[in-house]
Structures are given as structure tokens and as C-alpha cells.
Design an enzyme around this catalytic site. Sequence first.
Site, PDB file in Angstrom:
ATOM      1  CG  LEU A   1      -2.018  -1.004   1.369  1.00 50.36           C
ATOM      2  CD1 LEU A   1      -2.739  -0.836   2.700  1.00 50.36           C
ATOM      3  CD2 LEU A   1      -3.007  -0.891   0.220  1.00 50.36           C
ATOM      4  CG  ASP A   2       0.367   4.460  -2.808  1.00 50.28           C
ATOM      5  OD1 ASP A   2       1.129   3.625  -3.345  1.00 50.28           O
ATOM      6  OD2 ASP A   2      -0.475   5.131  -3.441  1.00 50.28           O
ATOM      7  NE  ARG A   3       4.729   9.167   3.245  1.00 48.67           N
ATOM      8  CZ  ARG A   3       5.324  10.357   3.212  1.00 48.67           C
ATOM      9  NH1 ARG A   3       6.629  10.457   3.396  1.00 48.67           N
ATOM     10  NH2 ARG A   3       4.628  11.439   2.960  1.00 48.67           N
TER      11      ARG A   3
END
Length: 215
Positions: free
Chosen positions: A61-63
Amino acid sequence: MDTIYAPPQDPLKIIHMDHEILVVDKPAGLLSVPGKGEHLADCLIARIKAVFPEVLLIHRLDRDTSGVMIFALTPHAQRHIGLQFEKRQTKKTYVAWVHGHIAEKTGTVDLPLIVDWPNRPRQMVDHETGKQAITDWRVVRYTEDQTRVRLMPKTGRSHQLRVHMLALGHPIMGDPFYATGAAREAPRLMLHAEQLRLRHPDGGAGLSFSAKCPF
């Protein structure tokens, strides 16, 4: 984009664990895997490895995105679930607040994406060389100047939901890469991986994991 990386120090939120898989609720602001440089070493998989040294990565998942993330505890589980992602057999549901009012109640964005090299990690729509990216969306409710949506990606391209919402003219609130003006004014990227459905690598039973949306 923030230059200082100061990830939250919340304890691990384990949703499910068995002999093959570990499912956690990732907090926003924490990298899934290490970035380049010692200052970006703190990440979700490193924190999990401190407790479960055998853990293996399946997806990211993106940061700035929170929510359901699954890890393998065996090479078999990593292969099995990795193939489900590759063959688009998993079902993912996200919740987001986007800027403005989306007029229609449901729809699909089908726009190919490619990395915007001079501005990476930003992505962009490219009909010539982009990779297929498809997102189904549905309006949940409206506020004065925002729309709450459920997003069901059919593909798993980097920044897919963020670029697809931007392409609709409704960037996700608080997006440090794609939102501007009033759309930037949110305490975080308002995107949460709410549910993940897949088959268990041992026996193939259907499973569904959820993480309560924090916004």
C-alpha cells in the site's frame, strides 16, 4: 510532498494470523517496505519481521494509504496469493473522500497508466504505452464540498486510485502528489483499504478481511 519522514509509532494491529498468512491494518504515513536511504528504513514489513522473522511480502500500500494488508508466513502462501493478485482474483475495496461533488452515482474509470519519469513516483495517463488500469467506483454520500466514495480497483497499478480520481476531476483529499488548493486541505491522504477478499492458500476457502475506516 513532505520531506521529513516521521511515521506513526502505533503498535501492530493484527487482523488475522494463522500458519500461512498474517493480515494487518497498516497506519497512514508508514511505508510498506523500506525506501532508499537509512532514514526510510522504518516500514511495516521491518516492524513485522521483528516479531515474525519469516514474514514475506505479497503486495504494497502507498505510504499515505491505511488499511488491510496481507503478508505470507510461508513461501507457498506468498506464491499462492501472489498469483491471485496477478490473475486479478482478489477483490479490494477502498474508501475515500474526494474533492467536489461527483454527479453520477456509479461508474468505471478505464485509463492506462505509466510512471511520469521526470516527476516519479507520480503516475500519469498514457494511451500509447500505459498499462491497463480499471477502477469501479460508487458514491456513498456527499458533504458540502466533498464526496465519499467506495473504490473497487480491477487492476493494481501504482497510484491507480489517486490518478483515476484526479482524471474524473475529483482528486482524493489530502493527496500530496495530485491534489492542489482546497483539495490538499486534509490531515492525511483520505484513502483507506477497507476490505480484501481472497482464497486461503491452504485449502482455497474464501476469506474476507476488513479494517474500520479511521475517517
